[in-house]
Structures are given as structure tokens and as C-alpha cells.
Write a protein that holds these residues in place. Structure first.
Motif, mmCIF file in Angstrom:
data_model
loop_
_atom_site.group_PDB
_atom_site.id
_atom_site.type_symbol
_atom_site.label_atom_id
_atom_site.label_comp_id
_atom_site.label_asym_id
_atom_site.label_seq_id
_atom_site.Cartn_x
_atom_site.Cartn_y
_atom_site.Cartn_z
ATOM 1 N N LYS A 479 0.813 -1.226 0.000
ATOM 2 C CA LYS A 479 0.000 0.000 0.000
ATOM 3 C C LYS A 479 0.843 1.271 0.000
ATOM 4 O O LYS A 479 0.361 2.337 -0.324
ATOM 5 C CB LYS A 479 -0.914 0.019 1.241
ATOM 6 N N LEU A 480 2.111 1.115 0.414
ATOM 7 C CA LEU A 480 2.954 2.307 0.542
ATOM 8 C C LEU A 480 3.311 2.846 -0.838
ATOM 9 O O LEU A 480 3.456 2.091 -1.796
ATOM 10 C CB LEU A 480 4.231 1.958 1.292
ATOM 11 N N ARG A 481 3.437 4.170 -0.899
ATOM 12 C CA ARG A 481 3.924 4.759 -2.132
ATOM 13 C C ARG A 481 5.408 4.470 -2.259
ATOM 14 O O ARG A 481 6.083 4.152 -1.281
ATOM 15 C CB ARG A 481 3.688 6.276 -2.101
ATOM 16 N N PHE A 482 5.911 4.586 -3.477
ATOM 17 C CA PHE A 482 7.312 4.251 -3.691
ATOM 18 C C PHE A 482 8.229 5.054 -2.768
ATOM 19 O O PHE A 482 9.104 4.514 -2.100
ATOM 20 C CB PHE A 482 7.679 4.480 -5.149
ATOM 21 N N SER A 483 7.967 6.351 -2.717
ATOM 22 C CA SER A 483 8.841 7.206 -1.901
ATOM 23 C C SER A 483 8.767 6.807 -0.425
ATOM 24 O O SER A 483 9.748 6.890 0.305
ATOM 25 C CB SER A 483 8.444 8.665 -2.079
ATOM 26 N N GLN A 484 7.611 6.349 0.005
ATOM 27 C CA GLN A 484 7.481 5.926 1.406
ATOM 28 C C GLN A 484 8.291 4.665 1.671
ATOM 29 O O GLN A 484 8.922 4.525 2.710
ATOM 30 C CB GLN A 484 6.007 5.690 1.734
ATOM 31 N N LYS A 485 8.277 3.768 0.681
ATOM 32 C CA LYS A 485 9.072 2.544 0.842
ATOM 33 C C LYS A 485 10.550 2.897 1.017
ATOM 34 O O LYS A 485 11.230 2.360 1.884
ATOM 35 C CB LYS A 485 8.919 1.651 -0.389
ATOM 36 N N ILE A 486 11.004 3.827 0.163
ATOM 37 C CA ILE A 486 12.412 4.226 0.251
ATOM 38 C C ILE A 486 12.708 4.788 1.633
ATOM 39 O O ILE A 486 13.704 4.453 2.268
ATOM 40 C CB ILE A 486 12.748 5.286 -0.820
ATOM 41 N N THR A 487 11.800 5.642 2.094
ATOM 42 C CA THR A 487 12.017 6.259 3.399
ATOM 43 C C THR A 487 12.154 5.192 4.481
ATOM 44 O O THR A 487 13.089 5.228 5.283
ATOM 45 C CB THR A 487 10.841 7.194 3.728
ATOM 46 N N SER A 784 13.716 12.556 8.733
ATOM 47 C CA SER A 784 13.869 13.249 10.025
ATOM 48 C C SER A 784 12.551 13.290 10.763
ATOM 49 O O SER A 784 12.493 13.034 11.962
ATOM 50 C CB SER A 784 14.306 14.691 9.870
ATOM 51 N N TYR A 785 11.491 13.642 10.021
ATOM 52 C CA TYR A 785 10.198 13.771 10.700
ATOM 53 C C TYR A 785 9.736 12.429 11.235
ATOM 54 O O TYR A 785 9.220 12.339 12.347
ATOM 55 C CB TYR A 785 9.153 14.351 9.743
ATOM 56 N N LEU A 786 9.983 11.402 10.464
ATOM 57 C CA LEU A 786 9.558 10.079 10.901
ATOM 58 C C LEU A 786 10.344 9.653 12.139
ATOM 59 O O LEU A 786 9.790 9.122 13.106
ATOM 60 C CB LEU A 786 9.774 9.078 9.769
ATOM 61 N N LEU A 787 11.659 9.929 12.117
ATOM 62 C CA LEU A 787 12.483 9.575 13.274
ATOM 63 C C LEU A 787 12.019 10.368 14.492
ATOM 64 O O LEU A 787 11.971 9.852 15.605
ATOM 65 C CB LEU A 787 13.955 9.874 12.992
ATOM 66 N N THR A 788 11.688 11.632 14.254
ATOM 67 C CA THR A 788 11.194 12.453 15.356
ATOM 68 C C THR A 788 9.945 11.816 15.944
ATOM 69 O O THR A 788 9.797 11.692 17.163
ATOM 70 C CB THR A 788 10.873 13.866 14.853
ATOM 71 N N LEU A 789 9.084 11.373 15.038
ATOM 72 C CA LEU A 789 7.844 10.737 15.479
ATOM 73 C C LEU A 789 8.154 9.506 16.327
ATOM 74 O O LEU A 789 7.561 9.294 17.387
ATOM 75 C CB LEU A 789 7.045 10.335 14.240
#
Ligand SMILES: Nc1ncnc2c1ncn2[C@@H]1O[C@H](COP(=O)(O)OP(=O)(O)OP(=O)(O)O)[C@@H](O)[C@H]1O
Ligand SMILES: [Mg+2]
Lengths: 861, 235
Positions: A479-487, A784-789
Motif C-alpha cells: 500500500k505504501l507509495r514508492f517514496s514511502q518505501k524508500i524512506t 527526520s520527521y519520521l524519526l522524530t515521530l
């Protein structure tokens, strides 16, 4: 170690200055915070000691129900262990200046030879004439200045001229006295019950025969901290001796009083006999007025002496509690800062060593020893941490205490609070900082130094790509978008960075939660709950002893006709409470016996501390307030001892524990009181509810003018006082919040720059592929934002734990803090953490734009 | 096939390093026609990469004019150059520059994510002969295979211009040959214009056009009417 290595280290500092700065800054903040918080407690202690020494602050204060005479004074002076004893006269009067009239406490100026509680002259001079006076600084701020004239008038039926030789005075000086450490000048039976200012007069102006109090200093206390164990050891025996003297003198004084009265009576009888020609003495004795006089002589009450130590001075006690609270807050928080410093140092040094692997390989191949190579990095880290420590000391020992003092100065009248340098605190912080950085550096070097030179010449293989755990969940992954997978891949690929960032962010959030939470717990919520939910009465009246029936009904009339919508008679007594079969210290608290327990909840909400259920007073047990129960370590069903004084003690059953935050209370129903004391309670207090329309000053005056009322106190005034006290805690909390914020910025900045430098080629590659600047920064900042989360959640939990720990350490005396943290503080912490990430990202977007693709892709690293 | 694809007119490039000024290009003129396989050859330091970087919109010339596909690129701003790179240029580097954390397929997908008319990543990978290695990470592939992925990445974008800077530099002889063959075949089959840099003059006969660079300017430019297939060249 050749000079080459040292030169190399210096060059390194130059070329990677931002990295050097990061370590330096993080150590600086850590050590500033550590030394700052740790030194405030000792600073406060030293400042007080200095003030007490300079002004010869009394060790004991003696009060007597009949005043003291010269023989009393001599007896006290002759007590062993007494260094000096001085008499003091004092009286409460009205003070008029211009339009203002309020109550002043008038005190005699200490004898310049051997003064105790000497005045600290802030401005002006001491009186030279009998119509000159000094006033305290606080009073002066609200009115009379040097050169002004004030008028004193009596607050009772007795004219003031019977006590003072003059009533009109020129103010010639402004002073502080160690007797009043806070701005609270205490209570009085005059006016609205509150003393507004102090007036100091030459001792000779007091024309009363008896001294009001005797101040005593103990031998051997000079140079000893008043807050130390040693002080207690020295003064306790003296306290006992003074109590012995007291009981002896009380005995003698009673005899004397009796003898005087007898003599007076005899003289009256003789005069009466002579005037009326009576010769039979038995006839005289039988006459009703002489019988009554004889009776009152026989029933003459034993005078009472009180020996009060420094801790009975409420300002002193507040101050001591402040020191303890400050020390409590300083106990663990600074360690957190050093933890974060370690983290920053570890990541920075690891990256630096990694970047220089080829250089290290070359040096190794040239025959430099591991020690010599590591020395360069150790020198680098140590220089940063030493410089950081030095700067931290400057801020910690000078700036932080000054900021905190500023807050405490609002509260305390100490003329000077001085910050000192404490070698042990400084050494500990530097030791900590240097150890942390060098150990971190050593660890960073370890793997590289173990490798063979040839290995180091080859570029280090980037960590191989790997499938991540999430990919096994097809449902989510697809379900993830490509860019999300990379992240996600990237996040989990750089494990070290992942954990470091999550940990760093967690620490920052935790500190913010703890800091903001402290404000909630100590300031906001205590006031809200105590004055909003629990104390519901608006006004309390203290009654005089033995109020007559007529006075009572007159009072009732006044109350019902003065906007008091309802009121409750109450009996309040000072008692001390102890756990049964326990020799531990007893705790002072207030015994409350409401005449009508059923309506108590309108005035004082008794509700269970854990369930919040209303509690009802029964006929066979008491209800304690929460902090008291905690301090005594008792729960419902236990028995406690309550003492009116040393001789009258009662055993009572604990039936309930009520929520409460300020002051200890023991609640009792009148019938249970009757059971244990064998007599009905004598109400001495009235709690009232106001229709708030009437101006309070008028009401106070009307009530004070009513017979039987000794003082009037408004709950709103109490709340105001409490808020003022807490203003100072706010400063401390702001320091915590600012430091946490700074640290958060440094941590995030360091980790993100390292991330970018590690992934230089990757970024250059996507730039070449034609990603716009916006897309390039999104590629990195998404992570960064995800790590912050990810960091925020554990941060919130850690923050709650940290908050609880600090609160425990900071909670002293009879105050209880509210443990919970408000939702908005959590939100604010989360928001601030994200804001720091955003800020750092903002800086880094600039760096990303500057990455030169051509350079990055030229070679194979 | 006679349409001009690339035109360089008096391109110079000067680098300033502190006090020192380095003239990397001193006036380069050449043209390449659409669909040609152009080879830029020359000794090390001659300025080949500099030309390619300018051509690819990664760098700008100091003076001079140049057009690609009729676009006056010397007038383009930063953002326009990115758009140009994004839509029209495919790059192949000596050191592959694959993203280590992405599989072969994902590396290609990353590139096509941002393009207008890309090819299907799967098909392109099949075309370069990697259909069985799609789910492998770069570290699990040989150098030649990685270079194929990098070519696939460049091709999948469906660029008008394919730029290759010493694509065989890090590869052995046989692998190098197969990569060159892949590039030549692609050029023939798709009509894509290819510019390839090499310092190995021996492979010059495979190109339609050979541009020799020396000391920052074109020493010689020749059109090869009969380019040879890679199979027929030995070096
Ligand atoms: N960023 C730069 N700063 C300074 N000088 C540069 C820079 N890039 C290239 N040069 C110089 O420009 C000249 C041309 O470099 P270029 O990389 O184009 O050569 P090349 O022909 O590609 O050589 P090689 O075959 O070794 O790759 C060289 O002298 C080089 O040192
Ligand atoms: Mg080159």
C-alpha cells in the motif's frame, strides 16, 4: 607523541569547526546546567548564612504570656550555652501616611552593643532623636520614603501613649531585618488581620515595663551552617536548658505576681479599714469584693514561656524548603544532559574517524602507533570538552544562579544572594564531560585502529541494502507509495543513526515534558485544585477565646447582614501527629472540628485522594489529608497519635484520606471529639461564603470591628500569596525548558548533518536524476520527521517518569504537588520537538542545495 | 537523421581555486546529429568530463553558447536545467552510483518516478538482461551487472540524450565490451542520441562521430560513415 599529531589535531579543529562546535556546545550546555542547578542550593545556603552571621540572627526567641522582666533576662543570660541575650519590645499599631492607614508591627531597634537580629540598613541612617524611625523596605515601596512623616495610632482601647513616648515620626532610614525572611509580615489582631509593614524605633521610646521577647544566640554556632546537622547538635542542648530556665522562671514569676497582688490587696484592705474605721480583719475578708479579689489571686493562671527555634520562623522554614526543593530538582536532571552529550560526542567522533579512515591507514602504514593516532582524536575531543566545560562553568556558576536569585529575590528579603564557585561541583562536571567525550572517542576509534592499514586504504563498503521487517507484511508494504518505501528502507538501514536519533529526540521530548510538567504540577494545578476545588470558603474569621453568648449573637447578626451567604462554625487547633508505636518526629498539622459536618463540603471539600468519592466524617474516626498520611505512612484502619502538647495525647483511628495540597489537616466530627476529649469543641473559627459583590476591605473592617473577632483572612489573599511563591519556581522551569530546547537543537543538528555527510553520493545521484530541490529535501526530511515521530513516544513516557522522580525529590514540607501533567504540556512538548526538527531541516535544506553533484560523483569516494 | 541534436559554440570553462585560475575548456565547438553515437576521446585532464557535465546540465559554461534539441541551454536557470536533466538526459557513470539501499528494480523505479513518458522498469531490466536479478541489492551484483542497472536506470527515463562518462572504466575487458554493445544496440534500435567518453581511442571505430579533445579544445572531429559493431573491434 610528535608535535605533528598535535598540529594535526589543531588543523582538524579548524577544518571541521562545526563538528568541534557541536561537541563544545553540548558539553557547555550540559555542564552549565549541571553546575548551575547544583550550585544554587549551596549558594542559597551560603547567602543565608552570611546574612545571619552579619546580622547576628537569633538562635532562639523567647516569648512569654506576661512579658519578661530584667530578672528573666538575667536568668537567660546566665544559662550555660547562651552567648548573648537581648530584650525586644514590640507592639502592633495602625500606621497612617497620607490617605493610607494600615497595620504596622513596631519593634525596638537592637542595642548597638551586642545586637541580635541587627538591622540591615538599605538606605538612610539610624534614628538619632526620639522622633525618628526606620521602616522596612517593603513598606517603603508602598508609601513613605526617607524624609516623610508617619503617625502611629493605637489599635485597642489603651492609648498608644501608654506604650510609646512618641507617636509621630520622621522616617530617616529603610532597613531589612533577618526576623522576616519573606515578605510575609505575619498576622495581627488589628485591622484586616494582616501586618503591612515594620517600623523600628529607638528602644527608649517603649515605655512599657515588660519586654515582649528575648532573643538568644548560642555559643559556638558562628561559622556553622544553620542548615547543617552540626547546628542542630549544638543548639538542641541549649533549647533544653532554656526550657528548664523557662519552667523555673515561670514558677518564680507566678509567686512574685501572687505576692504583689497579695500586697496590693492588703494595702487596699488597710486603706479601706482606715477610711471606714473597721478594726476586725475577718469582717474585711468577708466583704464580697475582697473575697472576689482573693479568689482571682488564688486562681492566677501560670504564665507561659515559649522557646522558639529558627525553624518556627515561617520565612526561615520556607527558605529551608526552597533549598531542599532546588536540590531535589537538581538531583537527576543534569545527568540527562550528560547522557545526551555522550550521544552527540559518540556519533560525531565515529563519523569523523570513519571519514578519515584512509588518512588513518596511511599513518598506520607509515608506522605511527595506534596510541599516537588515537591521541589526535582524543586531543580533539578533550579540547572541545575542556573548553565546553570552562564556558559551562561560567554560565553555570554565574548566570544561572543570578537568574534564579532574581526569582527568589521577589520572595525573600535577603539583601544579597551571592553565587560562588564550588570546586567539587566544577571538578565533577569536568571529570564527567572529559570522561564522556574521551571514552566515546576511544570507542569510535577502536574498530578502525584494529583494522590492517591495507583494509583502511579501501573505501569502506557502504552498509549493504537489506529488506526490512515491514516488507514481510505484504498488506502494508504494497500500500505504501514508492517514496514511502524508500524512506522506511533508509530509516532501518542506518541502524545506529536510527537509534541515536530516536534516543536524542526522546531525551529532548522527555526534558520538555518534565519541565512543562513541573510547572503544571507545582504551580498551575495546585492552585487550581486547592483554591478551586478543595478550599471553598471565601473568608475565615479567627475568634477570640471565650466569646460570650451576647458576642456570639451580635456576630451572627453581623455575618448574616454582610453578604456572607453562608458560614460554618469550626474549631481549629494546632496539633502534632505521630504514627503509633513510632518514635519518629511528629508532624505539625491543624485539627479541624466543623460544628456541622454535613455542610462541611460547601466550605472544605473532603474527597478521597484516589477515587475522588466524597468522604463523610463519622463518630469514631478521623480523616487525614493525603500528604500527612503519606508522611506518616498510614492508611485507613491504622491508628495515629495526636498531641495538643507533650502531655495531652490521644489515639485516633484513621478512617479516610482526603485530597489536599497545602497544609496538613486532621478532620474530626464534634461527636468523636466529645468521645476522645470528654468535652464539646469550642468553635474558634468561622468559615464563610461570600457574595463577591462587596469590596473586601470594607467587609474586613466591619468584621474586625465586631466584638469577638480576632482576625479576618480572605482565601483570595492566600491564593495570591501562594501564586507569588510559585513565581520563582517558574524561573527554574524556564531554565530547564530553554536548556532542553538548546540541546534538542544541537542533537538534531548533529545527527542530521552526519546523515547528510554519510549520504552525500546518494543525494548527488538523485540530484543528477533530476530531482528538484524541493524533492531532494523532502527525500531527506521525510526521514527526520519520521524519526522524530518514533522518538516522541518513548520521550513522552520517559518524560513522565523523569517528572515523577523530580517531583518526588522537590516535594518538601506540608505541600503536595499534583502528579499529573496537563494535556497541553504534552502537546506543547510534541509541537516543540517537531519545531526543532523543522528548524534544523530548514538549515539543512541550504546545505543540500549546495551539494555539488559533479564533485560528489567524480570518484569512488 | 540530419537534424542537429547538440551544438557547442565557443564554450569555455574556467575554474577558480583561490588565486589560481584553471582553464578546463578554452573554446569548444562541435555538433552532434540526432540519433548519432558520438565518442569523445582524449587524454586525462583534457576536459572530456567537463564537456559532458555541461552537456548534461550539471554545470554551466563560463562563456559560449550551446543548444541541445534546439534549447538554448546556456540561457537556462538552475531550475530549468533540473527540468532538462529530468526529462531529457540519461547519465551513466564510471562508478555506477546506484543507491545501495534499493534493489535493482527500485533503482530504476526511483528514476522513472519523476519522468513524463518513462519506459516500464521491468521491461528495460529485461532488455539489459537482468530479469533474474531485479530483486537483488547493488552489493549482491557484479560490477558489470551494476553498470547494466545504471544503464537501465538511464534508459528507462526515455531520454533524448544518453551521456556516458567512461562507462567501462571500472570493468574488465569482456564485461566492458558487453556494456558497450548494449549502448550501441540501444542507440541503433531506439534512435537515441548517445555521447560516450573514453580515453581509449581503440573503440573509436564503433561511433558515428569521433570528437578528439586535447587541452580543453577540440583537436579534431570526424564523421565515421561506416561504424563497426562492437563485436568486430578488438583492443
Ligand atoms: N572542480 C574543479 N575545480 C578545479 N579544476 C577542475 C575542476 N574540475 C576539473 N578541473 C580541471 O579541469 C581540467 C579538465 O578536467 P576533466 O575532468 O574535464 O578532465 P577529463 O578529460 O575528464 O580527464 P579524465 O580522463 O582524467 O577524467 C583538469 O585539469 C582538471 O584538473
Ligand atoms: Mg573525466
Amino acid at each position: 607523541m610528535g608535535t605533528v599529531i598535535i598540529k594535526n589535531a589543531i588543523k582538524e579543529i579548524h577544518s571541521s569547526f562545526s563538528r568541534f562546535l557541536a561537541i563544545l556546545l553540548v558539553i557547555m550546555i550540559g555542564s552549565a546546567f549541571y553546575t548551575g542547578l547544583k550550585s544554587v542550593g549551596p549558594d542559597l545556603e551560603a547567602s543565608a548564612n552570611q546574612y545571619f552571621e552579619a546580622t547576628h540572627f537569633m538562635n532562639f526567641r523567647l516569648l512569654s504570656s506576661i512579658g519578661f522582666n530584667d530578672a528573666d533576662l538575667a536568668a537567660v543570660r546566665n544559662t550555660s550555652g547562651v552567648e548573648n541575650a537581648q530584650p525586644v519590645n514590640a507592639i502592633d499599631t495602625f500606621l497612617s501616611f497620607g490617605q493610607q492607614t494600615n497595620v504596622a508591627h513596631v519593634i525596638s531597634i537592637p542595642d548597638p552593643t551586642g545586637a541580635i537580629n541587627d538591622l540591615h540598613l538599605v538606605q538612610g541612617r539610624l534614628p538619632q532623636q526620639s522622633n525618628e524611625c526606620i521602616i522596612d523596605k517593603q513598606r517603603s515601596e508602598a508609601g513613605p520614603k526617607i524624609g516623610d512623616t508617619i503617625t502611629l495610632t493605637s489599635g485597642t482601647e489603651t492609648p498608644l501613649s501608654e506604650s510609646l513616648s512618641e507617636t509621630v515620626y520622621h522616617v530617616v532610614g529603610i532597613a531589612e531585618t533577618p526576623s522576616y525572611l519573606t515578605k510575609d509580615r505575619g498576622i495581627t489582631q488589628l485591622g484586616n488581620g494582616k501586618i503591612n509593614g515594620l517600623v523600628f524605633l529607638p528602644a527608649a521610646n517603649f515605655t512599657v515595663p515588660a519586654y515582649t521577647e528575648i532573643l538568644v544566640t548560642a555559643a559556638g554556632t558562628s561559622g556553622i551552617s544553620t542548615f547543617s546537622e552540626e547546628y542542630i547538635e549544638i543548639t538542641t542542648p541549649l533549647e533544653e536548658s532554656l526550657n528548664t530556665v523557662a519552667s523555673q522562671r515561670v514558677e518564680i514569676r507566678q509567686q512574685e505576681l501572687k505576692a504583689d497582688a497579695e500586697a496590693q490587696l492588703a494595702a487596699q484592705k488597710t486603706a479601706f479599714a482606715a477610711a471606714n474605721g473597721i478594726t476586725d480583719p475577718s469582717l474585711l475578708d468577708a466583704s464580697p469584693e475582697f473575697l472576689a479579689a482573693q479568689k482571682s489571686i488564688n486562681e492566677l493562671a501560670t504564665p507561659q514561656w515559649h522557646v522558639l527555634s529558627r525553624t518556627s520562623n515561617s520565612g526561615y522554614l520556607d527558605y529551608q524548603n526552597t533549598i531542599d526543593s532546588t536540590n531535589g530538582i537538581a538531583s537527576i536532571l543534569p545527568l540527562f544532559f550528560f547522557g545526551i552529550a555522550t550521544l552527540v560526542c559518540l556519533t560525531t567522533m565515529t563519523r569523523m574517524v570513519e571519514e578519515q579512515r584512509t588518512q588513518i591507514g596511511t599513518l598506520k602504514a607509515l608506522g605511527y602507533s595506534n596510541g599516537a593516532i588515537a591521541f589526535k582524536y582524543l586531543l580533539y575531543a578533550a579540547t572541545a570538552s575542556i573548553l565546553g566545560s570552562l564556558l559551562g562553568w561560567a554560565i553555570g556558576f554565574m548566570l544561572i544562579p543570578q537568574v534564579i536569585f532574581k526569582a527568589y529575590r521577589v520572595l525573600y528579603t535577603l539583601p544579597e544572594m551571592t553565587s560562588a564557585f564550588y570546586g567539587s561541583i566544577a571538578a565533577l562536571s569536568a571529570l564527567f564531560a572529559i570522561t564522556v567525550t574521551t571514552v566515546a572517542t576511544f570507542l569510535s576509534c577502536l574498530t578502525i585502529l584494529r583494522s590492517a592499514p591495507a583494509e583502511l586504504m579501501l573505501p569502506s563498503a557502504p552498509p549493504p541494502g537489506k529488506r526490512i521487517f515491514l516488507e514481510s507484511f505484504d498488506v502494508i508494504w504494497k500500500k505504501l507509495r514508492f517514496s514511502q518505501k524508500i524512506t522506511f528502507r533508509n530509516l532501518f538501514r542506518y541502524k545506529k543513526r536510527f537509534w541515536m536519533t530516536v534516543l536524542g529526540v526522546a531525551c529532548c521530548t522527555a526534558m520538555l515534558v518534565a519541565g512543562l510538567g513541573l510547572r503544571d504540577s507545582i504551580a498551575t494545578q495546585v492552585a487550581e485544585k486547592q483554591f478551586g476545588d478543595i478550599l471553598r470558603y471565601d473568608i475565615s474569621l479567627q475568634l477570640k477565646e471565650n466569646v460570650t453568648m451576647e458576642q456570639q449573637s451580635a456576630l451572627d447578626y453581623t455575618l448574616t447582614n454582610n453578604n456572607l451567604s453562608a458560614y460554618l462554625d469550626n474549631t481549629v487547633n494546632n496539633i502534632s501527629v505521630q504514627r503509633i508505636a513510632d518514635t519518629s518526629d511528629s508532624i505539625d498539622s491543624l485539627l479541624m472540628v466543623p460544628t456541622d459536618p454535613a455542610s462541611l463540603s460547601n466550605y472544605f471539600m473532603l474527597r478521597s485522594y484516589d477515587t475522588g468519592e466524597p468522604l463523610v466524617l463519622s463518630d469514631h474516626g478521623v480523616i487525614l489529608t493525603q500528604k500527612l498520611a503519606e508522611s506518616l505512612d498510614v492508611s485507613p484502619g491504622d491508628t495515629i497519635v495526636i498531641k495538643e502538647d507533650e502531655t495531652t495525647t490521644q489515639l485516633v483511628l484513621v478512617e479516610g484520606i482526603a485530597e489536599n495540597y497545602l497544609q496538613h489537616y486532621v478532620f474530626l466530627s464534634p461527636s468523636y471529639y466529645q468521645t476522645i476529649y470528654g468535652e464539646a469543641p469550642q468553635p474558634n473559627q468561622i468559615l464563610g461564603l461570600l457574595d463577591s459583590t462587596q469590596p473586601q476591605e470594607d467587609l474586613a473592617a466591619t468584621l474586625m470591628a465586631t466584638e469577638g473577632v480576632s482576625s479576618v483572612r480572605f482565601t483570595s489573599n492566600n491564593e495570591q500569596d501562594f501564586q507569588n511563591t510559585l513565581g520563582s519556581i517558574n524561573y527554574l522551569i524556564w531554565i530547564i525548558i530553554i536548556a532542553a530546547a538548546l540541546l534538542a537543537l544541537v542533537v538534531q543538528y548533529t545527527l542530521t548533518t552526519i546523515n547528510i555527510s554519510e549520504r552525500f553520493r546518494e543525494i548527488a545521484t538523485i540530484k543528477v536524476l533530476g530531482f528538484y530541490d524541493r524533492e531532494v529535501s523532502a527525500y531527506i526530511t521525510r526521514e527526520s520527521y519520521l524519526l522524530t515521530l518514533f522518538g516522541i513516544l518513548p520521550g513522552l513516557i520517559a518524560g513522565v517518569l523523569l517528572h515523577g522522580y523530580i517531583l518526588d525529590a522537590a516535594e518538601v514540607g506540608n505541600v503536595m504537588y499534583v502528579e499529573s501533567i496537563l494535556a497541553q504540556s504534552f502537546l506543547l512538548s510534541i509541537l516543540l520537538t517537531f519545531m526543532f526538527t523543522w528548524l534544523v531541516n530548514l538549515i539543512l535544506i541550504g546545505t543540500l542545495k549546495k551539494i555539488n553533484m559533479v564533485e560528489a560523483l567524480k570518484s569512488n569516494e | 537523421m540530419n537534424e542537429t541534436m547538440i551544438q557547442f559554440k565557443g564554450i569555455t570553462k574556467q575554474y577558480t581555486m583561490g588565486e589560481v585560475k584553471i582553464d578546463a575548456l578554452t573554446g569548444v565547438d562541435f555538433t552532434v546529429k540526432r540519433g548519432e553515437f558520438a565518442i569523445i576521446a582524449g587524454p586525462s585532464g583534457a576536459g572530456k568530463s567537463t564537456i559532458l557535465n555541461i552537456l548534461g546540465g550539471m554545470d554551466s559554461p563560463t562563456t559560449g553558447e550551446f543548444t541541445v534539441n534546439k534549447q538554448p541551454l546556456h540561457r537556462y536557470g538552475k531550475k530549468d536545467l533540473i527540468t532538462y536533466r529530468r526529462q531529457e538526459v540519461g547519465f551513466v557513470f564510471q562508478f555506477y552510483n546506484l543507491i545501495q539501499n534499493l534493489t535493482a528494480l527500485e533503482n530504476v523505479e526511483l528514476a522513472v518516478e519523476i519522468c513524463k513518458n518513462p519506459f516500464k522498469p521491468l521491461e528495460i531490466l529485461k532488455q539489459v538482461g537482468l530479469e533474474n536479478r531485479m530483486i537483488n541489492f547493488p552489493s549482491q551484483l557484479s560490477g558489470g551487472e551494476q553498470q547494466r542497472v545504471s544503464i537501465a536506470r538511464a534508459l528507462a527515463k526515455n531520454p533524448t540524450l544518453l551521456l556516458c562518462d567512461e562507462p567501462t572504466g571500472a570493468l574488465d575487458y569482456t564485461t566492458g565490451r558487453s556494456v558497450l554493445k548494449l549502448l550501441q544496440d540501444t542507440c541503433r534500435q531506439t534512435g537515441m542520441t548517445v555521447v560516450l567518453i573514453t580515453h581509449n581511442l581503440a573503440i573509436a571505430p564503433m561511433g558515428d562521430r569521433i570528437i578528439k579533445i586535447k587541452n580543453g579544445c577540440v583537436e579534431n572531429m570526424s564523421v565515421n560513415p561506416n561504424p563497426l559493431p562492437v563485436e568486430d573491434i578488438e583492443w
